[in-house]
Scaffold this motif. Sequence first.
Motif, short mmCIF file in Angstrom:
data_model
loop_
_atom_site.label_atom_id
_atom_site.label_comp_id
_atom_site.label_asym_id
_atom_site.label_seq_id
_atom_site.Cartn_x
_atom_site.Cartn_y
_atom_site.Cartn_z
N HIS A 1 -23.16 88.85 -42.55
CA HIS A 1 -21.74 88.88 -42.16
C HIS A 1 -21.27 90.33 -42.09
O HIS A 1 -20.99 90.94 -43.12
CB HIS A 1 -20.90 88.09 -43.18
N HIS B 1 -18.95 93.34 -39.59
CA HIS B 1 -18.15 93.78 -38.44
C HIS B 1 -18.50 95.26 -38.24
O HIS B 1 -17.64 96.13 -38.28
CB HIS B 1 -16.66 93.62 -38.73
N LYS C 1 -20.53 91.14 -35.56
CA LYS C 1 -19.52 90.36 -34.86
C LYS C 1 -18.75 91.23 -33.86
O LYS C 1 -18.53 92.41 -34.11
CB LYS C 1 -18.51 89.78 -35.86
N HIS D 1 -14.73 82.04 -40.60
CA HIS D 1 -14.02 82.69 -41.70
C HIS D 1 -13.12 81.61 -42.29
O HIS D 1 -12.21 81.14 -41.60
CB HIS D 1 -13.16 83.85 -41.20
N HIS E 1 -16.36 83.41 -46.92
CA HIS E 1 -15.22 83.79 -47.78
C HIS E 1 -15.01 82.74 -48.88
O HIS E 1 -15.40 82.92 -50.00
CB HIS E 1 -13.90 84.03 -47.02
N ASP F 1 -19.65 92.09 -45.43
CA ASP F 1 -18.41 91.99 -44.65
C ASP F 1 -18.03 93.37 -44.12
O ASP F 1 -16.86 93.65 -43.89
CB ASP F 1 -17.28 91.39 -45.50
#
Length: 404
Positions: free
Chosen positions: A69, A71, A138, A235, A258, A309
Amino acid sequence: MSADLLIDGLSTLYTCDPSAPGLGEHRQVSLAFAEGELIYLGPPAHAPDAETVIDGEGLIGLPGLVEPHSHAIWAGSRADEFRRRLAGASYSEILEAGGGILSTVAATRRASRQDLAENGRARLVGLRAHGVCTVEIKSGYGLDPATEARMLEAAWDCGDTVRVVPTFLGAHAVPPELKGDRAAYVRQVIDEQLPRVRHLAENIDVYCDRGAFSLDEALEILSAGKVAGLKLRAHAEQVAYTGIAAAAARLGATSVDHLERLPDADIAVLAQYGTVAVLLPGAQLYLRDIPPPVGALREAGVPMALGTDLNPGSSPVHDPWTIAALACILQGLTVEEAVLGLTRNAGLALGRPELGWLGKGSVADLALFRPPAGEPPDVAGLVQQMAGHRAVVLVRDGELVFGA
Ligand SMILES: [Zn+2]
């Protein structure tokens, strides 16, 4: 029999093989790779000759880590927002005032594919240094068809650094030009963005929460992604409970992520559908949030994975080992659960069961670590000590990435 690469006399290896008990621990073992495959795992005395030989004495071996996960591709800075948060503003307040994700969107829209790839690559080099071989990346800072596609193309460009698993996250926020018209943006995601990016992404993700997308909108988007052949992620249950975790599991999601506000009744649904719970303790720490219900997830037998994350605002964390320690301290995972969270279960979260372990049917990814000073070659020392552990050797698809 001759090999390309031999890791000789490794002190401790954890294969994380699903057919082995615990972490699949071996002591004093050798591994040989040839033509991209693991061809030998056994006693040093019977290991084949190889062109390149690396002495594993004193080192800890793990499957190449999997980041499920992130970004990791963005442009711009959110350091000033950090100052505002420290002064008392909440994440939702900042988002509603056009900051947060939207300030990153403005900068990302101005960036070229080359700039995005260059920024992303620099972050991925950092993750790779910590033993990561695979990174999920992502989109979601474009929020228009052209920029969402450009982000995913930039993610592919980073495939020269790590194995990239690209995820389409058009439903990350509503862009400023459509403020107040979420329905119109949902149509754009489904009718314009998805057809353009479906061949650039492996997964589709949605941000279903208060201040983001509703349960119905999120399910409509995920259903369209499923028809387009993408694997589903969400999410889920982070800021407010919406019911998306259980609903996405029923729709076939590989993971829900999450989960700080996941209720017991929905945990049973994740268990029933084999959905992986991806825990993100970096976001919990930065947002000073509550932990997800780890005890109940464990009891229900839900596989737990760990992600950084990595993002510019709520979790600017570049190190999976820091995440492992935080997962144990803030969320109550055991050392073994944390290690499986960075490896095999992270592969399952991506719907890629060949990732994150070593054995017949796995990818040939291996990361070797030196224990912290004075520690024995045991993975508990890597999880316990926040020393920014760096891999000394990394092998991906049977090829040496660094550390000869
Ligand atoms: Zn995220």
